[in-house]
Motif scaffolding. Structure first.
Motif, PDB file in Angstrom:
ATOM      1  N   SER A   5      32.799  34.582  55.593  1.00 40.51           N
ATOM      2  CA  SER A   5      32.387  34.981  53.954  1.00 40.51           C
ATOM      3  C   SER A   5      30.813  35.636  54.934  1.00 40.51           C
ATOM      4  CB  SER A   5      31.621  34.309  53.133  1.00 40.51           C
ATOM      5  OG  SER A   5      31.582  35.929  52.429  1.00 40.51           O
ATOM      6  N   LEU A  33      36.350  37.144  55.080  1.00 45.09           N
ATOM      7  CA  LEU A  33      36.125  37.299  54.158  1.00 45.09           C
ATOM      8  C   LEU A  33      34.782  38.761  54.276  1.00 45.09           C
ATOM      9  CD1 LEU A  33      35.532  35.066  50.829  1.00 45.09           C
ATOM     10  CD2 LEU A  33      37.718  36.038  52.180  1.00 45.09           C
ATOM     11  N   GLN A  35      32.321  41.835  53.109  1.00 43.13           N
ATOM     12  CA  GLN A  35      31.886  42.287  52.111  1.00 43.13           C
ATOM     13  C   GLN A  35      30.874  43.772  52.201  1.00 43.13           C
ATOM     14  OE1 GLN A  35      29.984  38.653  52.317  1.00 43.13           O
ATOM     15  NE2 GLN A  35      32.458  38.283  51.314  1.00 43.13           N
ATOM     16  N   VAL A  70      39.702  41.143  53.317  1.00 40.58           N
ATOM     17  CA  VAL A  70      40.305  39.862  53.749  1.00 40.58           C
ATOM     18  C   VAL A  70      40.938  40.026  55.053  1.00 40.58           C
ATOM     19  CG1 VAL A  70      41.447  40.083  52.201  1.00 40.58           C
ATOM     20  CG2 VAL A  70      40.871  37.459  52.788  1.00 40.58           C
ATOM     21  N   ASN A 106      37.015  37.450  47.011  1.00 41.10           N
ATOM     22  CA  ASN A 106      35.853  37.305  48.151  1.00 41.10           C
ATOM     23  C   ASN A 106      35.114  38.974  46.893  1.00 41.10           C
ATOM     24  OD1 ASN A 106      34.710  38.465  49.730  1.00 41.10           O
ATOM     25  ND2 ASN A 106      36.002  40.431  50.488  1.00 41.10           N
ATOM     26  N   GLY A 139      31.356  34.705  48.680  1.00 42.67           N
ATOM     27  CA  GLY A 139      30.801  36.120  48.807  1.00 42.67           C
ATOM     28  C   GLY A 139      29.608  35.946  48.187  1.00 42.67           C
TER      29      GLY A 139
END
Length: 275
Positions: A5, A33, A35, A70, A106, A139
């Motif tokens: 992540s 993942l 962000q 993802v 996520n 996340g």
């Protein structure tokens, strides 16, 4: 199974794409993942082509903010998007290695306190309505739980932090601790101006005691964003360990070695076959 992540703070630049690929080559996760990708819907196909060996699902950024992605290796995991919003992706993961399914979120916690509280409320409703399945939340939560999660800067006891602490407690989330490292975000300043916080995490919830999993979470030393990537490895602790076969050359000096190997091998086969 390994999940990576990372709040990458934008995937539009070529050097950032190269950085992510280098991280993938070194860490070798099954699921990635991302962000704050800052990728708009019209650029989805362009992003997918840059990671052509991966399956992917994206949530578009709003202007220059947000965005989720993802990516997964279809040969080892099967991923189904159950639902997605601007702030989270709810994924069903079927792992060939673990030989089981679970849910994975996520999450990107926005700065706005009211929107953040709305995210916690949405997630709480989902988790409270399903106590039978396993949920893993990973996340950038962009929130703190305890004073030790922050170094430098102003105090941490703001309302948004209390809201997050209340969500974690009420939802029965269990944080998976990092094996090494404390902070996942830094303002990149030095000396007394430096601020570091633990914003990125993994939590587990639901009927996880029945899974017999061992977990290992780590903060990885990759630069290129003001967030460090975090990884989570899950392993089935109930699976029997494989013992490597070893052969000593000196055994060949024994004239009865062939008959002994026949005895050992038939005995091992019989034991495994009858168990």
């Amino acid at each position: 199974m390994k999940t990576l992540s990372w709040n990458v703070r934008g995937c539009n630049a070529l050097d950032k794409i190269r950085l992510i690929k280098r991280c993938l080559d070194q860490v070798r996760p099954d699921v990635l993942l991302l962000q704050e990708t800052k990728i708009k819907e019209e650029d989805f196909s362009l992003f997918s082509r840059k990671f052509h060996s991966w399956n992917c699902s994206l949530v578009g950024a709003q202007g220059a903010f947000g965005g989720l992605a993802v990516l997964w290796k279809g040969s080892v995991v099967d991923v189904t998007v159950v639902r997605a919003t601007r702030w989270w992706q709810w994924l069903k993961i079927k792992s060939m290695q673990l030989q089981t399914s679970f849910f994975l979120f996520n999450i990107y916690g926005l700065i706005n306190s009211n929107l953040k509280k709305q995210v916690w409320s949405e997630l709480f409703e989902i988790l409270s309505n399903d106590k039978e399945n396993v949920f893993i939340l990973g996340g950038d939560f962009n929130a703190l739980i305890r004073p030790l999660d922050k170094k430098g800067g102003m105090g941490w006891n703001r309302q948004s932090q209390r809201d997050f602490h209340s969500f974690v407690t009420s939802a029965g989330l269990i944080e998976i601790p990092f094996k090494r490292g404390e902070f996942t975000w830094t303002n990149r300043r030095s000396g007394f101006l430096n601020i570091a916080e633990k914003l990125d995490r993994f939590f587990i919830a639901g009927d996880w005691l029945e899974c017999h999993w061992t977990s290992k979470a780590e903060i990885l030393p990759f630069t290129g964003s003001n967030h460090y990537p975090i990884s989570l490895r899950l392993q089935d602790d109930s699976a029997p360990e494989r013992c490597p076969f070893k052969f000593e050359a000196m055994w060949l000096r024994d004239g009865n070695i062939k008959s002994l190997i026949d005895q050992w091998w038939l005995s091992l086969f019989s034991k495994n076959f009858n168990s």
